[in-house]
Design a protein around this motif. Sequence first.
Motif, short mmCIF file in Angstrom:
data_model
loop_
_atom_site.label_atom_id
_atom_site.label_comp_id
_atom_site.label_asym_id
_atom_site.label_seq_id
_atom_site.Cartn_x
_atom_site.Cartn_y
_atom_site.Cartn_z
N GLY A 50 -12.84 -42.09 18.50
CA GLY A 50 -12.58 -40.85 17.79
C GLY A 50 -13.52 -39.76 18.23
O GLY A 50 -14.38 -39.95 19.08
N MET A 51 -13.36 -38.60 17.64
CA MET A 51 -14.20 -37.47 18.01
C MET A 51 -15.63 -37.67 17.52
O MET A 51 -15.88 -38.42 16.59
N THR A 52 -16.56 -37.03 18.18
CA THR A 52 -17.95 -36.97 17.74
C THR A 52 -18.32 -35.51 17.66
O THR A 52 -18.12 -34.75 18.61
N ASP A 68 -19.55 -34.58 9.14
CA ASP A 68 -20.28 -35.09 10.30
C ASP A 68 -19.51 -36.31 10.80
O ASP A 68 -19.30 -37.26 10.06
N VAL A 69 -19.09 -36.27 12.07
CA VAL A 69 -18.23 -37.31 12.61
C VAL A 69 -18.90 -37.95 13.83
O VAL A 69 -19.36 -37.24 14.73
N LYS A 70 -18.95 -39.28 13.84
CA LYS A 70 -19.55 -40.03 14.96
C LYS A 70 -18.56 -41.06 15.46
O LYS A 70 -18.23 -42.01 14.75
N GLN A 71 -18.07 -40.86 16.67
CA GLN A 71 -17.07 -41.73 17.29
C GLN A 71 -15.90 -41.97 16.35
O GLN A 71 -15.40 -43.07 16.20
N GLY A 72 -15.48 -40.91 15.67
CA GLY A 72 -14.34 -40.97 14.77
C GLY A 72 -14.72 -41.21 13.32
O GLY A 72 -14.00 -40.80 12.42
N ALA A 73 -15.84 -41.87 13.07
CA ALA A 73 -16.23 -42.21 11.70
C ALA A 73 -16.83 -41.01 10.99
O ALA A 73 -17.67 -40.31 11.56
N ILE A 74 -16.41 -40.77 9.76
CA ILE A 74 -17.02 -39.72 8.96
C ILE A 74 -18.32 -40.28 8.42
O ILE A 74 -18.34 -41.22 7.63
N ALA A 75 -19.44 -39.71 8.88
CA ALA A 75 -20.76 -40.22 8.54
C ALA A 75 -21.46 -39.36 7.50
O ALA A 75 -22.56 -39.69 7.07
N VAL A 102 -12.35 -44.37 6.99
CA VAL A 102 -11.59 -43.18 7.34
C VAL A 102 -12.14 -42.64 8.65
O VAL A 102 -13.34 -42.47 8.80
N ALA A 103 -11.25 -42.38 9.61
CA ALA A 103 -11.69 -41.89 10.91
C ALA A 103 -10.89 -40.65 11.30
O ALA A 103 -9.74 -40.48 10.91
N ILE A 104 -11.53 -39.80 12.09
CA ILE A 104 -10.86 -38.63 12.66
C ILE A 104 -10.66 -38.93 14.13
O ILE A 104 -11.64 -39.06 14.88
N PRO A 105 -9.42 -39.09 14.55
CA PRO A 105 -9.16 -39.47 15.93
C PRO A 105 -9.46 -38.34 16.91
O PRO A 105 -9.44 -37.16 16.55
#
Length: 176
Positions: A50-52, A68-75, A102-105
């Motif tokens: 996913g996006m970072t 805040d997104v890390k390799q798709g994961a909402i952190a 939940v991930a953001i691709p």
Amino acid sequence: MLFRSVPGIMTRIPVTLQDRVGALPAVDYRWDVDTDILTAAMPATTGGGGMTGSVEIEGADGSWLILDVKQGAIAGVEVAVWPDVKVVSALTPPADVVDSAVAIPARGSQPGLAALEVNTQLAAHADAAKRTIHFTFGAGRSSVVRAARDLLFELDERHHLVGLWLLNVPPFPSTP
């Protein structure tokens, strides 16, 4: 770093749901007393493709939520500029929730995208103690996902992010 601004009201933020591995992560809340910024951080529990970077949700009134997104994961979630918060006597989070990561691709057409800005209507409601805060920035909620112990995401029927709940928010620190 690539940046994309998406103008328009009710722009959608697509997410994917992934099986949760292990227990729900805890949310680490932090207040910045100088700026009134609230940060809700949690360990990234998904990843891989996913996006970072960040997804910035900007309200028409200048308010900001940043994911805040890390390799798709909402952190994490940061309330950088607060919208007007409507305090209601009772605010109860939805009871019908599903525990999921939940991930953001990443976007196939823009795989290096590191920041996404979405302009939309942003509203906030809080209970009287301001320990439960509900942000909405879309319409048509059809499901609610618990991504962490004190963090719920609202999704529409097509798995676009339309709101979020921050639960058990600590009070703003008193200043001497």
